[in-house]
Design a protein around this motif. Sequence first.
Motif, mmCIF file in Angstrom:
data_model
loop_
_atom_site.group_PDB
_atom_site.id
_atom_site.type_symbol
_atom_site.label_atom_id
_atom_site.label_comp_id
_atom_site.label_asym_id
_atom_site.label_seq_id
_atom_site.Cartn_x
_atom_site.Cartn_y
_atom_site.Cartn_z
ATOM 1 N N ASN A 1 -12.507 13.900 -27.747
ATOM 2 C CA ASN A 1 -11.988 14.288 -26.440
ATOM 3 C C ASN A 1 -13.033 14.084 -25.338
ATOM 4 O O ASN A 1 -14.214 14.373 -25.522
ATOM 5 C CB ASN A 1 -11.559 15.759 -26.450
ATOM 6 C CG ASN A 1 -10.341 15.984 -27.311
ATOM 7 O OD1 ASN A 1 -9.476 15.108 -27.409
ATOM 8 N ND2 ASN A 1 -10.266 17.146 -27.941
ATOM 9 N N ASP B 1 -13.235 17.832 -19.492
ATOM 10 C CA ASP B 1 -12.401 18.067 -18.311
ATOM 11 C C ASP B 1 -13.249 18.020 -17.038
ATOM 12 O O ASP B 1 -12.787 17.547 -16.000
ATOM 13 C CB ASP B 1 -11.716 19.444 -18.410
ATOM 14 C CG ASP B 1 -10.869 19.567 -19.659
ATOM 15 O OD1 ASP B 1 -10.053 18.661 -19.902
ATOM 16 O OD2 ASP B 1 -11.053 20.553 -20.397
ATOM 17 N N THR B 2 -14.456 18.529 -17.148
ATOM 18 C CA THR B 2 -15.343 18.586 -15.983
ATOM 19 C C THR B 2 -16.710 18.017 -16.354
ATOM 20 O O THR B 2 -17.268 18.359 -17.398
ATOM 21 C CB THR B 2 -15.527 20.029 -15.478
ATOM 22 O OG1 THR B 2 -14.243 20.644 -15.324
ATOM 23 C CG2 THR B 2 -16.267 20.041 -14.145
ATOM 24 N N TYR C 1 -10.828 11.220 -12.455
ATOM 25 C CA TYR C 1 -11.583 12.413 -12.072
ATOM 26 C C TYR C 1 -11.566 12.568 -10.558
ATOM 27 O O TYR C 1 -11.636 11.578 -9.822
ATOM 28 C CB TYR C 1 -13.039 12.316 -12.552
ATOM 29 C CG TYR C 1 -13.228 12.575 -14.032
ATOM 30 C CD1 TYR C 1 -13.525 13.855 -14.495
ATOM 31 C CD2 TYR C 1 -13.104 11.543 -14.958
ATOM 32 C CE1 TYR C 1 -13.688 14.106 -15.855
ATOM 33 C CE2 TYR C 1 -13.272 11.770 -16.316
ATOM 34 C CZ TYR C 1 -13.560 13.059 -16.752
ATOM 35 O OH TYR C 1 -13.720 13.292 -18.110
ATOM 36 N N LYS D 1 -7.657 19.400 -12.833
ATOM 37 C CA LYS D 1 -7.610 19.162 -14.276
ATOM 38 C C LYS D 1 -8.838 18.394 -14.740
ATOM 39 O O LYS D 1 -9.361 18.627 -15.831
ATOM 40 C CB LYS D 1 -6.337 18.398 -14.632
ATOM 41 C CG LYS D 1 -5.059 19.218 -14.495
ATOM 42 C CD LYS D 1 -3.851 18.410 -14.941
ATOM 43 C CE LYS D 1 -2.577 19.243 -14.837
ATOM 44 N NZ LYS D 1 -1.375 18.464 -15.257
ATOM 45 N N LYS D 2 -9.283 17.458 -13.891
ATOM 46 C CA LYS D 2 -10.479 16.676 -14.211
ATOM 47 C C LYS D 2 -11.348 16.571 -12.955
ATOM 48 O O LYS D 2 -10.859 16.172 -11.900
ATOM 49 C CB LYS D 2 -10.097 15.274 -14.713
ATOM 50 C CG LYS D 2 -9.323 15.273 -16.024
ATOM 51 C CD LYS D 2 -8.887 13.868 -16.408
ATOM 52 C CE LYS D 2 -10.053 13.025 -16.867
ATOM 53 N NZ LYS D 2 -9.608 11.689 -17.361
ATOM 54 N N ASP D 3 -12.622 16.942 -13.097
ATOM 55 C CA ASP D 3 -13.528 16.917 -11.950
ATOM 56 C C ASP D 3 -14.866 16.293 -12.334
ATOM 57 O O ASP D 3 -15.414 16.569 -13.415
ATOM 58 C CB ASP D 3 -13.798 18.337 -11.429
ATOM 59 C CG ASP D 3 -12.638 18.894 -10.636
ATOM 60 O OD1 ASP D 3 -12.435 18.446 -9.500
ATOM 61 O OD2 ASP D 3 -11.933 19.782 -11.167
ATOM 62 N N LYS E 1 -12.257 25.219 -19.930
ATOM 63 C CA LYS E 1 -12.340 23.768 -19.769
ATOM 64 C C LYS E 1 -13.523 23.193 -20.545
ATOM 65 O O LYS E 1 -14.586 23.810 -20.608
ATOM 66 C CB LYS E 1 -12.489 23.403 -18.294
ATOM 67 C CG LYS E 1 -11.279 23.691 -17.441
ATOM 68 C CD LYS E 1 -11.554 23.225 -16.005
ATOM 69 C CE LYS E 1 -10.363 23.465 -15.107
ATOM 70 N NZ LYS E 1 -10.656 23.030 -13.710
ATOM 71 N N LYS E 2 -13.309 22.016 -21.098
ATOM 72 C CA LYS E 2 -14.422 21.302 -21.726
ATOM 73 C C LYS E 2 -15.343 20.779 -20.614
ATOM 74 O O LYS E 2 -14.889 20.080 -19.698
ATOM 75 C CB LYS E 2 -13.921 20.136 -22.581
ATOM 76 C CG LYS E 2 -13.229 20.565 -23.871
ATOM 77 C CD LYS E 2 -12.880 19.351 -24.697
ATOM 78 C CE LYS E 2 -12.373 19.729 -26.071
ATOM 79 N NZ LYS E 2 -11.089 20.458 -26.003
#
Length: 598
Positions: free
Chosen positions: A227, A230-231, A322, A406-408, A467-468
Amino acid sequence: MKKIKAESLLPYAILFFHSFLLILVLIIGSHNILMAYTNLILFLPFIALLVIIPMSWYAVYIIDAIVLFLIYYISEFLMAVRGRPLNYLDFFCIKEGMRVSSGYSIVFNAKIGINLAITVIATFLACFILHKTIKEKLNRKKKALSGIICFVVSIGLFSFYYMTYFVPNRGKLGWNERQFVKARGIFCSLFSEYLNGSTKKPEDYSSQKVKSILNGYQVTETKTNNNTPDTIYVIMNESLADYSLIGEPLLNSDPLKNIHALNDNCFKGKCAVNVFGGNTCNTEFEFLTGYSLMFNPNSIPYVQYSFKNCHSVVEDMNNSDYNCTAIHPFFGQEWKRQTVYSQLGFSKFISGELFSGKYTQEKTYDLFNDMMNGKFDSFGDDLEYVRNYISDNECYNKMFEKAENKKDFIFSVTIQNHGGYGLEFRDEAMVQYINNGASEMEQYLNLTRISDEAFEKFLDKLRNDDKKAVVLMFGDHQPALFFDDYSEMNSDNGNKYQKIADAYIVPYILWANYDIDWDAPEFTSINYLSAVLKKNCNLPLNQFDQFRLDAMQEYPVITSNFAVDKNGEYCSPEEAEQAQIIQDYSMVQYKLLFDSTE
């Protein structure tokens, strides 16, 4: 034909010897007559301009003295606060210098005082001799005409000097700017830096060659068995150094104890940068673009270049969906970041003016005036400050707050440990790290302690976050302090370039709040680091990423000061540039940065 009176030539002779004496004392600082004359040739156009302007000879001598002393003082000031003398690129960065100068004390010592006295006495004597010897009234037209002749002659001398001395060797700079200025003088150094700072096309360069090089690499896709985070947080920590990476520091305690104790899902290595004590934006440029200043050693890209069509890791993050945010808790105008960040692909930039919501971007001018008047908390009363700057802890809170999608991808440049380590910042509870008590070095080490604690606090937040997250933190450069008295850095090492490297090594840390099998080098340079980050985050690697990772296998470290090959041998940049893959690197970089043709 009317004869020229010897008396009429006296003002020029006085001006010449006045300038020569001050250049010898201020600009050279030694008894090197030849280099004083060299610097005088480079200063002649300005002298001629003073003669052309219709004003009295007394004013000419006074202005001549003021300009030379100011150039000398500015260089001494810069040496004191950042460890580097005046550079010609500093003239492009006057605004940035003004913004941070309020954090420094006025530099004045016995040497500066003596030179100031010499300057005043020399100028007084020049005016006195002129007053006692010249009886006739000043003819401003004749003075202006003679100034034009002087200007033409000076250009001729300058051209001759340029062709006979600088063209054969380009006034090549050594790695030690301080020693270069001491040996050759400020004007010679400025001119040499100007020549070496110009963009040079690599030998045998062609756009087709670059295409052929990059076509040897295939774009990789995201693997499905791992995976992606996420950030992704990237922290470029102002002046963060870890002296244990370059020797055995003689400290009573460890200011980076939390980082050194970190062992959960992390990788710790050391990274080589191109700058010491200042020019933060150059490290930033190399990380975000993947380009190496080995090929443009005396440039400040943020100030000099346009990035409208420039490849960057920000662009790659945008392509991977992202949301890209940049954060810097100081003025957004500094190093043209407002412009550069937008060109590189950041959709948001949170500068110091926007940290608390007290100021809007339009009120930057009012905020700058507050800062100049010593109101260092003007970014907002609700913020935490360390000395005059927004703290690392506040910066990390802002990063965490902005990770709202959701993604940064969040890139932050801290400011807390910025240079200007005066003794006004005291913490009675702080650890006494060094044996000789309070000093600039001790204050700096205590600032790194505060950074270390803030970083650990930030990681604790992420450990409890759903978040991952992946964190990359690295120092932008070492502080303009010299640790020789407190450490044994490479004391037994005889390699010249390894000793040079001592001043350019900073720590880097990769950390995640989930399991990652890190694949990262123990020692690398900043230009490779974004490709290493993408690889470990399981993101697609483009051709330039793949090429850099390949080059890293042959030369894991390349900088404008030294390089390290795959066998761990330190060498000069010139030696590294003999390798085919480094020559290819220079061509690829030139194409991506300067050549927009297909």
